[in-house]
Design an enzyme around this catalytic site. Sequence first.
Site, PDB file in Angstrom:
ATOM      1  N   TYR A  94       0.832  -1.209   0.000  1.00  0.00           N
ATOM      2  CA  TYR A  94       0.000   0.000   0.000  1.00  0.00           C
ATOM      3  C   TYR A  94       0.864   1.255   0.000  1.00  0.00           C
ATOM      4  CZ  TYR A  94      -4.496  -2.322   0.522  1.00  0.00           C
ATOM      5  OH  TYR A  94      -5.624  -3.062   0.278  1.00  0.00           O
ATOM      6  N   GLU A 136      -8.318  -6.554   5.434  1.00  0.00           N
ATOM      7  CA  GLU A 136      -7.529  -7.692   4.969  1.00  0.00           C
ATOM      8  C   GLU A 136      -6.876  -8.453   6.120  1.00  0.00           C
ATOM      9  OE1 GLU A 136      -5.138  -5.810   1.911  1.00  0.00           O
ATOM     10  OE2 GLU A 136      -7.004  -5.096   0.979  1.00  0.00           O
TER      11      GLU A 136
END
Length: 400
Positions: A94, A136
Amino acid sequence: MNSNQKKLVKSTVPVLQTNGTDLTKHFYSRMFKHHPELKNLFNMSNQASGKQQHALAGAVLAYAEHIENPEVLINVLKSIGNKHVSLNISPEQYDIVGHHLISSIKEVLGEAASDDLIEAWTEAYNELAQIMISIEAELYQSNLKKEGGWKGWRTFIISEITEESSEVKSFYLKPKDQASIADYLPGQYLSVKLFIPALGHEQARQYSLSSAFNPEYYRISVKKESNGNVPEGVVSNMLHHKKTGDEIWVSAPSGVFHAGVESNQPLVLISGGIGITPLLSMLETNKKRLQENTTVWLHSCRNEKVHAFKDNVDRLNQDSEWLTTHVFYETLSQNGNDSVKEGRINLAELRDEVLIDDAKYYICGPEVFIKVQYDSLIKLGVAQEDILYEEFGPQLLHFN
């Protein structure tokens, strides 16, 4: 984010509406230049077709539009999170995506990208990243807690291959370590990863589990896609050339499109082409668990040759009072078939069959097919929350 930053992000909505895809094209080009290893994670077929850039542009736009209340996007974010988990995405990645996305905003907007605007989008991205990382992390933990569950990629052996139609093969997958495998909900998928010599890197694809759960194996059923230009259809073509005994990498079952295994609600299953696979899992599970919920299945494909699992469903239909099926071929064979209708599914003509009190409606197939069936159900008065759909590939459809 403070209120002024949210206003700044929202002020970019008109630009994203008209130039969002230009931004995402620039972003992917920039990121792959600096991090070519990420090509192992991204579907390069969708990159080549432009679908991935279009999907990301839509996602960025939706986030900007709902920046004051991103929770309204939670179902979409959970769907993306499930796919990320199936690809073993890590929090560190990310950071890479964020760096190149913010840099792309600067470079594409040019002078319009003030320091305050860039700071606002940086904050917006960081907040979104934390939401996704949290979703997640929960999914990873859930997978690990399951009996037979795992995180990341696990080696499976192809134990059996069966031809289901002229273009579909089923692959029975058993774990190489011979340990137990995780249960799944009917409608979920696996990610399968292969090294593609023609591309020089790995590629992963998601394939629906096409049977009720069996503790001995997973079954996926794969349509061989056109391969006129690499990388279109590159993974499905390679799978179709695999033999029993070959090894592939597989991630744990995932996905938000599934039927409730304990529910007694009637089911209306509507499939087009290879969209039959997750719905077949629902049908087999319904039978296996002896729920035998009232079920109506409508399936459409080009012709008899490409109709996968025809005999399987016919057998269930003959033995099951709870099941009614309607099959449509665009082209009928010369011999004809009394049980098959020519043309395409028209739900308005079948309203008496499909309008069932308290039913849940599941649609799977090509993008245009899903939109037609979804719109038809809405016109027939079916509540939006009772309609679920699965779009293979990047999520381009958003029904509000």
